[in-house]
Design a protein around this motif. Structure first.
Motif, PDB file in Angstrom:
ATOM      1  N   ILE A  19     -15.050  68.223 -31.549  1.00 17.03           N
ATOM      2  CA  ILE A  19     -14.607  67.173 -32.482  1.00 17.03           C
ATOM      3  C   ILE A  19     -14.212  68.337 -33.979  1.00 17.03           C
ATOM      4  O   ILE A  19     -15.183  69.209 -34.233  1.00 17.03           O
ATOM      5  N   HIS A  20     -13.340  67.985 -34.681  1.00 16.84           N
ATOM      6  CA  HIS A  20     -13.006  68.793 -35.946  1.00 16.84           C
ATOM      7  C   HIS A  20     -14.261  68.340 -36.897  1.00 16.84           C
ATOM      8  O   HIS A  20     -14.643  67.316 -37.126  1.00 16.84           O
ATOM      9  N   PRO A  21     -14.826  69.403 -37.482  1.00 19.23           N
ATOM     10  CA  PRO A  21     -15.908  69.203 -38.411  1.00 19.23           C
ATOM     11  C   PRO A  21     -15.766  68.352 -39.516  1.00 19.23           C
ATOM     12  O   PRO A  21     -16.743  67.819 -40.140  1.00 19.23           O
ATOM     13  N   LEU A  22     -14.370  68.191 -40.050  1.00 20.61           N
ATOM     14  CA  LEU A  22     -14.215  67.611 -41.284  1.00 20.61           C
ATOM     15  C   LEU A  22     -13.791  66.026 -40.769  1.00 20.61           C
ATOM     16  O   LEU A  22     -13.189  65.255 -41.595  1.00 20.61           O
ATOM     17  N   SER A  23     -13.784  65.564 -39.404  1.00 18.72           N
ATOM     18  CA  SER A  23     -13.484  64.463 -39.053  1.00 18.72           C
ATOM     19  C   SER A  23     -14.193  63.389 -39.709  1.00 18.72           C
ATOM     20  O   SER A  23     -15.380  63.125 -39.995  1.00 18.72           O
ATOM     21  N   ALA A  24     -13.402  62.116 -40.030  1.00 19.51           N
ATOM     22  CA  ALA A  24     -14.138  61.058 -40.605  1.00 19.51           C
ATOM     23  C   ALA A  24     -14.815  59.960 -39.533  1.00 19.51           C
ATOM     24  O   ALA A  24     -14.450  60.368 -38.288  1.00 19.51           O
ATOM     25  N   GLY A  25     -15.599  59.140 -39.871  1.00 19.79           N
ATOM     26  CA  GLY A  25     -16.264  58.323 -38.881  1.00 19.79           C
ATOM     27  C   GLY A  25     -15.076  57.729 -37.494  1.00 19.79           C
ATOM     28  O   GLY A  25     -15.585  57.838 -36.541  1.00 19.79           O
ATOM     29  N   PRO A  26     -14.114  57.089 -37.869  1.00 26.12           N
ATOM     30  CA  PRO A  26     -13.158  56.345 -37.095  1.00 26.12           C
ATOM     31  C   PRO A  26     -12.753  57.426 -36.145  1.00 26.12           C
ATOM     32  O   PRO A  26     -12.394  57.322 -34.988  1.00 26.12           O
ATOM     33  N   GLU A  27     -12.444  58.936 -36.613  1.00 27.81           N
ATOM     34  CA  GLU A  27     -11.777  59.643 -35.684  1.00 27.81           C
ATOM     35  C   GLU A  27     -13.041  60.495 -34.760  1.00 27.81           C
ATOM     36  O   GLU A  27     -12.794  60.603 -33.656  1.00 27.81           O
ATOM     37  N   ILE A  28     -14.435  60.288 -35.253  1.00 30.04           N
ATOM     38  CA  ILE A  28     -15.413  60.621 -34.428  1.00 30.04           C
ATOM     39  C   ILE A  28     -15.479  59.532 -33.210  1.00 30.04           C
ATOM     40  O   ILE A  28     -15.620  59.904 -32.154  1.00 30.04           O
ATOM     41  N   GLU A  29     -15.543  58.499 -33.759  1.00 25.80           N
ATOM     42  CA  GLU A  29     -15.595  57.465 -32.773  1.00 25.80           C
ATOM     43  C   GLU A  29     -14.421  57.379 -31.754  1.00 25.80           C
ATOM     44  O   GLU A  29     -14.921  57.268 -30.648  1.00 25.80           O
ATOM     45  N   PHE A  30     -13.444  57.530 -32.056  1.00 21.46           N
ATOM     46  CA  PHE A  30     -12.201  57.576 -31.009  1.00 21.46           C
ATOM     47  C   PHE A  30     -12.423  59.101 -30.296  1.00 21.46           C
ATOM     48  O   PHE A  30     -12.247  58.573 -28.994  1.00 21.46           O
TER      49      PHE A  30
END
Length: 265
Positions: free
Chosen positions: A7-18
């Protein structure tokens, strides 16, 4: 034998969830400074969030310095069911004294790593790399980059490591060869120069942003600069020049094509 879902370290919550849900990940490893991004994510497959701190393994003096400059800004995480620290996670393990006795029945043709595209045409897409893929990348890196790399050697690598180059070239190649990795949180010329000098480094890799490289390579300006190169070579030159003078290269690209976040968003 597990699959690493990067996972990209700067991902936002929705991106982490996806990313967690699309790969049905069971564990999420995160630095405490990014833990707040996991709050509110809906991931039924997730069993544990395991957090660590950059200051956990520092000396007492360095730990105090880290707390003054960075650590005090990070909210303390309370362990609870489904959330534990890295140290607590390690204590739960039962590691044999002889690690060579650990065997796995993993098929080398099965996936070992999931990386993600930039999502320029919609949602990000997972890219599966098998054990063969990641080992072949490391073997070729050593063969063509530093054939003598081996036990006792040291390699400098600059974070982050969520993508194919960082993971395959900087991390796995060193492990594959039995070398030591010297990690740098972010590029700083003075710090890197001192590390190279003080650690007698055998091989150095640097990472630069590739944002907009494909757009530049197909542009009229690129064709004028490199009339005898195809688009792949133009991209390679543009990316390499960014280590020498980033601004001089980036000004050649339409700002819309220079994304913030994952690759070419």
């Amino acid at each position: 034998g597990a699959v690493a879902n990067m996972i990209h370290p700067l991902s936002a919550g929705p991106e982490i969830e996806f990313t967690v849900n699309v790969a049905a990940s069971k564990c999420l490893f995160v630095l405490d400074g990014f833990f707040d991004k996991t709050k509110g994510i809906n991931c039924p497959c997730l069993r544990n969030i395991i957090y660590s701190s950059a200051g956990d393994y520092l000396s007492h003096i360095k730990k105090a310095g880290f707390w003054i400059t960075q650590g005090r800004k990070i909210q303390k995480i309370v362990s609870k069911p489904g959330v534990m620290s890295w140290k607590a996670f390690i204590k739960k393990g039962n590691v044999p004294a002889d690690l060579s006795q650990i065997k796995t029945n993993s098929d080398p043709r099965k996936e070992a790593v999931i990386l993600y595209s930039g999502g320029t045409s919609g949602k990000q897409k997972g890219i599966l790399l098998s054990h063969y893929n990641i080992n072949a990348l490391s073997k070729l890196t050593i063969q063509h980059g530093c054939p003598t790399l081996g036990i006792g050697d040291k390699m400098l690598a600059v974070l982050p490591m969520f993508h194919g180059f960082g993971l395959g070239v900087c991390i796995h190649s060193s492990i594959f060869a039995g070398a030591t990795i010297v990690l740098v949180p972010r590029f700083n010329a003075d710090i890197c120069a001192n590390l190279i000098k003080n650690n007698s480094l055998s091989i150095k890799y640097m990472m630069v942003s590739e944002a907009g490289a494909s757009v530049y390579s197909a542009s009229k300006l690129a064709a004028e600069e490199f009339p005898d190169f195809d688009v792949n070579l133009r991209s390679a030159v543009s990316i390499a020049r960014r280590l020498q003078d980033p601004l001089a290269e980036l000004v050649k690209i339409d700002p819309k094509a220079i994304g913030v976040g994952q690759y070419q968003h």
